[in-house]
Motif scaffolding. Structure first.
Motif, PDB file in Angstrom:
ATOM      1  N   ASP A 101      10.086  16.873 -57.630  1.00  6.16           N
ATOM      2  CA  ASP A 101       9.804  16.986 -55.972  1.00  6.16           C
ATOM      3  C   ASP A 101       8.096  16.414 -55.468  1.00  6.16           C
ATOM      4  O   ASP A 101       7.926  17.603 -55.065  1.00  6.16           O
ATOM      5  N   PHE A 102       7.501  15.668 -54.748  1.00  3.76           N
ATOM      6  CA  PHE A 102       6.211  15.546 -54.543  1.00  3.76           C
ATOM      7  C   PHE A 102       5.786  16.450 -53.769  1.00  3.76           C
ATOM      8  O   PHE A 102       5.094  16.766 -52.856  1.00  3.76           O
ATOM      9  N   SER A 103       7.310  16.450 -52.340  1.00  2.00           N
ATOM     10  CA  SER A 103       7.020  17.445 -51.434  1.00  2.00           C
ATOM     11  C   SER A 103       6.777  18.653 -51.836  1.00  2.00           C
ATOM     12  O   SER A 103       6.674  18.907 -50.702  1.00  2.00           O
ATOM     13  N   ILE A 104       7.844  19.098 -52.260  1.00  2.16           N
ATOM     14  CA  ILE A 104       7.820  20.575 -52.729  1.00  2.16           C
ATOM     15  C   ILE A 104       6.124  20.604 -53.517  1.00  2.16           C
ATOM     16  O   ILE A 104       6.007  21.760 -53.411  1.00  2.16           O
ATOM     17  N   LEU A 119       6.696  29.567 -49.191  1.00  5.49           N
ATOM     18  CA  LEU A 119       6.065  27.996 -48.732  1.00  5.49           C
ATOM     19  C   LEU A 119       6.423  28.038 -47.249  1.00  5.49           C
ATOM     20  O   LEU A 119       7.351  28.526 -46.693  1.00  5.49           O
ATOM     21  N   ILE A 120       5.812  27.171 -47.080  1.00  8.47           N
ATOM     22  CA  ILE A 120       5.559  26.821 -45.239  1.00  8.47           C
ATOM     23  C   ILE A 120       6.343  25.434 -45.328  1.00  8.47           C
ATOM     24  O   ILE A 120       5.135  24.289 -45.848  1.00  8.47           O
ATOM     25  N   PHE A 121       7.028  24.880 -44.432  1.00  7.83           N
ATOM     26  CA  PHE A 121       7.166  23.065 -44.216  1.00  7.83           C
ATOM     27  C   PHE A 121       6.800  22.888 -42.519  1.00  7.83           C
ATOM     28  O   PHE A 121       7.710  23.562 -41.444  1.00  7.83           O
ATOM     29  N   ASP A 122       5.557  23.167 -42.693  1.00 13.20           N
ATOM     30  CA  ASP A 122       5.506  23.098 -40.725  1.00 13.20           C
ATOM     31  C   ASP A 122       4.605  21.532 -41.011  1.00 13.20           C
ATOM     32  O   ASP A 122       3.763  21.406 -41.043  1.00 13.20           O
ATOM     33  N   GLY A 123       5.024  20.689 -39.546  1.00 10.05           N
ATOM     34  CA  GLY A 123       4.238  19.907 -39.435  1.00 10.05           C
ATOM     35  C   GLY A 123       3.170  19.602 -39.369  1.00 10.05           C
ATOM     36  O   GLY A 123       2.136  18.608 -39.846  1.00 10.05           O
ATOM     37  N   LEU A 172      15.399  20.573 -54.796  1.00 10.39           N
ATOM     38  CA  LEU A 172      14.888  22.071 -55.346  1.00 10.39           C
ATOM     39  C   LEU A 172      14.712  21.828 -57.122  1.00 10.39           C
ATOM     40  O   LEU A 172      14.565  23.447 -57.079  1.00 10.39           O
ATOM     41  N   ASP A 173      14.946  21.101 -57.177  1.00 10.93           N
ATOM     42  CA  ASP A 173      14.802  20.759 -59.016  1.00 10.93           C
ATOM     43  C   ASP A 173      13.427  21.691 -59.643  1.00 10.93           C
ATOM     44  O   ASP A 173      13.622  21.951 -60.797  1.00 10.93           O
ATOM     45  N   ASP A 174      13.121  22.138 -59.218  1.00 12.04           N
ATOM     46  CA  ASP A 174      10.808  22.872 -59.033  1.00 12.04           C
ATOM     47  C   ASP A 174      11.339  23.649 -58.652  1.00 12.04           C
ATOM     48  O   ASP A 174      10.207  25.140 -59.060  1.00 12.04           O
ATOM     49  N   LEU A 175      12.651  24.081 -58.871  1.00 12.71           N
ATOM     50  CA  LEU A 175      12.422  26.151 -57.987  1.00 12.71           C
ATOM     51  C   LEU A 175      12.095  27.141 -58.631  1.00 12.71           C
ATOM     52  O   LEU A 175      11.354  28.328 -58.611  1.00 12.71           O
ATOM     53  N   GLY A 235      10.042  27.877 -41.914  1.00 10.52           N
ATOM     54  CA  GLY A 235      10.264  26.350 -41.681  1.00 10.52           C
ATOM     55  C   GLY A 235      11.540  25.810 -41.721  1.00 10.52           C
ATOM     56  O   GLY A 235      11.906  24.635 -42.021  1.00 10.52           O
ATOM     57  N   ALA A 236      12.713  26.582 -42.144  1.00  3.12           N
ATOM     58  CA  ALA A 236      13.629  26.330 -43.490  1.00  3.12           C
ATOM     59  C   ALA A 236      14.699  24.684 -42.572  1.00  3.12           C
ATOM     60  O   ALA A 236      15.626  24.856 -43.469  1.00  3.12           O
ATOM     61  N   ASP A 237      14.206  25.180 -41.278  1.00  2.00           N
ATOM     62  CA  ASP A 237      15.164  24.587 -40.336  1.00  2.00           C
ATOM     63  C   ASP A 237      15.046  23.147 -40.940  1.00  2.00           C
ATOM     64  O   ASP A 237      15.626  22.400 -40.510  1.00  2.00           O
ATOM     65  N   ARG A 238      14.062  23.259 -41.254  1.00  2.00           N
ATOM     66  CA  ARG A 238      13.607  21.622 -41.690  1.00  2.00           C
ATOM     67  C   ARG A 238      13.624  20.875 -42.939  1.00  2.00           C
ATOM     68  O   ARG A 238      14.101  19.663 -43.410  1.00  2.00           O
ATOM     69  N   LEU A 239      14.421  22.094 -43.741  1.00  2.00           N
ATOM     70  CA  LEU A 239      15.136  21.524 -45.052  1.00  2.00           C
ATOM     71  C   LEU A 239      16.716  21.188 -44.852  1.00  2.00           C
ATOM     72  O   LEU A 239      17.420  21.433 -43.703  1.00  2.00           O
ATOM     73  N   ALA A 240      17.580  20.371 -45.780  1.00  2.00           N
ATOM     74  CA  ALA A 240      19.145  20.078 -45.045  1.00  2.00           C
ATOM     75  C   ALA A 240      19.471  20.905 -45.960  1.00  2.00           C
ATOM     76  O   ALA A 240      19.438  21.662 -46.093  1.00  2.00           O
TER      77      ALA A 240
END
Length: 213
Positions: A77-80, A150-154, A178-181, A192-197
């Motif tokens: 996953d490129f985003s990860i 990890l931080i998921f923030d715009g 999350l195959d890269d976990l 920023g976990a609320d950005r995850l499904a």
């Protein structure tokens, strides 16, 4: 020259600590290094050298670079991967030198407005220079083992390097899996976990990872 195999004749060969193995040119095969088949090719440099001191004798010096013993990893996953890069490159305690899209383009003669150029030509896309750099960036298992959050923030810098005009609202950087976990054995929290499904959040909780919205 002794007929001992390369494994018993290992010694330091260069300043980067790459182990060198010496063997008869006709007798050496990559299998003797126990390297997985997918990384045999392109991993090994061969150099002919009169290392034995005997005139006319040639040996093959095979250098297997240290970074391959560090198990260079590949992301699904490129985003990860981008989130990991943001932590390692732009985080509070960076481990990698920062990469700049603007500096890269300026070095090629670009002198315009980066935001406008990105918006007009690559709307809702990752700039090709950024995608090429970040996709090809090799991250060793040692580096990944040091990632604890990890931080998921715009507003993450890595997203601005990928897409300068991005407003942080569209889904182009959403994590699909999350195959890269397994590449992050010491991950403790996700900000920023609320950005995850929801299903991805549930999976992280099941692994004991703290989720912070």
């Amino acid at each position: 020259m002794s007929e001992r195999g390369p494994r018993t004749r290992a010694r330091q060969f260069n300043s980067e600590g790459a182990p060198a193995f010496f063997a008869k040119e006709s007798a050496f095969f990559a299998k003797e290094l126990d390297l997985p088949p997918p990384i045999w090719w392109g991993v090994i440099d061969t150099h002919r050298s009169d290392v034995s001191g005997t005139p006319g004798s040639r040996e093959v010096v095979v250098v297997v670079y240290q970074r391959y013993f560090e198990r260079v990893t590949r992301f699904v996953d490129f985003s990860i991967k981008l989130a990991v890069i943001d932590e390692l490159m732009y985080g509070d305690s960076p481990k990698l030198a920062p990469w700049s899209l603007e500096d890269t383009l300026e070095a090629r003669g670009f002198d315009g407005d980066l935001w406008e150029y990105s918006f007009d030509n690559y709307r809702d896309q990752v700039m090709p220079e950024a995608r090429t750099y970040f996709e090809s960036l090799e991250l060793s298992a040692d580096l990944l083992g040091g990632v604890e959050q990890l931080i998921f923030d715009g507003g993450c810098q890595v997203y601005l390097e990928c897409c300068p005009h991005w407003d942080g609202e569209s889904d182009q950087f959403d994590v699909a899996s999350l195959d890269d976990l397994h590449l992050l054995p010491n991950l403790k929290r996700v900000i920023g976990a609320d950005r995850l499904a929801p299903q991805l959040q549930a999976f992280l909780r099941s692994r004991g990872i703290e989720l912070i919205d």
